[in-house]
Design a protein around this motif. Sequence first.
Motif, mmCIF file in Angstrom:
data_model
loop_
_atom_site.group_PDB
_atom_site.id
_atom_site.type_symbol
_atom_site.label_atom_id
_atom_site.label_comp_id
_atom_site.label_asym_id
_atom_site.label_seq_id
_atom_site.Cartn_x
_atom_site.Cartn_y
_atom_site.Cartn_z
ATOM 1 N N ALA A 40 0.869 -1.274 -0.012
ATOM 2 C CA ALA A 40 -0.009 -0.189 0.053
ATOM 3 C C ALA A 40 0.826 1.259 0.052
ATOM 4 O O ALA A 40 2.083 1.376 0.775
ATOM 5 N N LEU A 41 0.649 2.344 -0.917
ATOM 6 C CA LEU A 41 1.230 3.606 -0.817
ATOM 7 C C LEU A 41 0.924 4.360 0.496
ATOM 8 O O LEU A 41 -0.280 4.598 0.607
ATOM 9 N N VAL A 42 1.775 4.533 1.202
ATOM 10 C CA VAL A 42 1.578 5.364 2.591
ATOM 11 C C VAL A 42 2.589 6.627 2.640
ATOM 12 O O VAL A 42 3.691 6.541 2.478
ATOM 13 N N PRO A 43 2.010 7.822 2.756
ATOM 14 C CA PRO A 43 2.822 9.208 2.931
ATOM 15 C C PRO A 43 3.506 8.867 4.156
ATOM 16 O O PRO A 43 3.155 8.508 5.173
ATOM 17 N N TYR A 44 4.609 9.757 4.033
ATOM 18 C CA TYR A 44 5.390 10.175 5.095
ATOM 19 C C TYR A 44 6.108 11.385 5.150
ATOM 20 O O TYR A 44 6.384 11.746 4.136
ATOM 21 N N PRO A 45 6.165 12.447 6.243
ATOM 22 C CA PRO A 45 5.618 12.003 7.341
ATOM 23 C C PRO A 45 4.282 12.310 7.434
ATOM 24 O O PRO A 45 3.482 13.267 6.890
ATOM 25 N N SER A 46 3.643 11.331 8.143
ATOM 26 C CA SER A 46 1.972 11.335 8.103
ATOM 27 C C SER A 46 1.621 10.483 9.351
ATOM 28 O O SER A 46 2.359 10.172 10.117
ATOM 29 N N PHE A 47 0.075 10.623 9.514
ATOM 30 C CA PHE A 47 -0.394 9.584 10.609
ATOM 31 C C PHE A 47 -0.074 8.252 10.458
ATOM 32 O O PHE A 47 0.060 7.558 9.699
ATOM 33 N N PRO A 59 3.806 -1.484 4.104
ATOM 34 C CA PRO A 59 3.440 -0.198 3.674
ATOM 35 C C PRO A 59 4.574 0.302 2.879
ATOM 36 O O PRO A 59 5.764 0.176 3.089
ATOM 37 N N GLU A 60 4.371 0.869 1.558
ATOM 38 C CA GLU A 60 5.379 1.333 0.888
ATOM 39 C C GLU A 60 5.457 2.766 1.054
ATOM 40 O O GLU A 60 4.609 3.711 0.539
ATOM 41 N N PHE A 61 6.303 3.596 1.696
ATOM 42 C CA PHE A 61 6.595 4.723 2.139
ATOM 43 C C PHE A 61 6.982 5.590 1.160
ATOM 44 O O PHE A 61 7.889 5.311 0.343
ATOM 45 N N VAL A 62 6.050 6.735 0.940
ATOM 46 C CA VAL A 62 6.702 7.702 -0.229
ATOM 47 C C VAL A 62 6.578 9.192 0.382
ATOM 48 O O VAL A 62 5.442 9.421 1.282
ATOM 49 N N PRO A 63 7.345 10.046 0.127
ATOM 50 C CA PRO A 63 7.389 11.458 0.798
ATOM 51 C C PRO A 63 6.045 12.120 0.506
ATOM 52 O O PRO A 63 5.503 11.985 -0.571
ATOM 53 N N HIS A 64 5.262 12.696 1.486
ATOM 54 C CA HIS A 64 3.994 12.974 1.236
ATOM 55 C C HIS A 64 3.676 13.784 0.203
ATOM 56 O O HIS A 64 2.823 14.001 -0.498
ATOM 57 N N ALA A 65 4.725 14.931 -0.143
ATOM 58 C CA ALA A 65 4.939 15.722 -1.078
ATOM 59 C C ALA A 65 4.895 15.051 -2.615
ATOM 60 O O ALA A 65 4.528 15.700 -3.717
#
Length: 339
Positions: A97-104, A118-124
């Motif tokens: 799943a694509l998950v933003p960071y930093p985030s909740f 979780p596949e972390f991606v910069p939220h921007a």
Amino acid sequence: MDADSVDAVDRVPHGSDDSVDLDLSANCNPFAPDGARAAYDRAFDASRTYPRDDYPAFRRAAADYVGCDPGRVVPTPGGLAAIRLAVGVTVAPGDSALVPYPSFGEYAREVRLQGGVPEFVPHADLLDADPDGRALAVICAPNNPTGDLPDPDRLDAFLDRCRAAGTPLLADEAFLDFTDRPSLAGADGVIVARSLTKVFGLPGLRAGFAVADGRLGERLRTAVPAWALGTPAARVGARCMREEAFVRETRRRVARERERLREGLARHFEVSPSDAPFLLCDVGSDPAPLLAALRERGIALRDATTFRGLDSHVRVAVRTEGATDRLLDALAEVDGVLD
């Protein structure tokens, strides 16, 4: 939930600190609608029997509040329960799943509890990511803890790519009430998670809802527990969502106080722009000494280093004029102590 994954998943830190007399670590409205307490009291007698499992009054109020059909609303005990429900009906063991960071932090936790990755991606950058092959993509609007909203055109383009890939989009709109941006509720391929905690100042009530259409909506309605929402939460929540003037005034007050707080904080730290009822500050170093010094003065800020990708940040809730004045006075004192 995947039983084999539970033991490997940790709890996630959150704000809220009742041990101080000025808690700026949690982003809840310090005010609640005038009729909320009376609605809660009147719900006592009705709470002695089971609620109607279809929650017609709550669903109608929620549908009017976000602009969708009542049949698409799934009541839940808070926004986090809506997030868990959404992840539970989309992510299977081994899925990504694509998950933003930093985030909740709960997004990644819920994916892991399902056995997913979780596949972390910069939220921007998340709206530029490729959703193909993912079981879910997650956005937070406005993003927590940065406070910014996604660009509407980029969001529309990303949603089109999600639909083409068959990837559901989970839109966490817990703080959208503080903006004039329309909800994605009812959009094809989207599960919206909403919370009544923030704008109505009722975190202990545990009231929220999910919205989805088509097959996603059917899965949510099947998976949600029976009597998911207690009678007081349903009654008070329905009442609050009818308080349009309260929401409008809250938006105006928060925008005004957020700017005053930003100007004051900017004398000490680098402050990120925000559309939310909080501000993210880069204090330039480990924030622990600052947090401890403020705590000695009865003030709690959110240690934002617990968010993935942040190592010198705090998050400050927007509250009242008096709260802003007290924090800024304390920071002036602390500067002399910590220099």
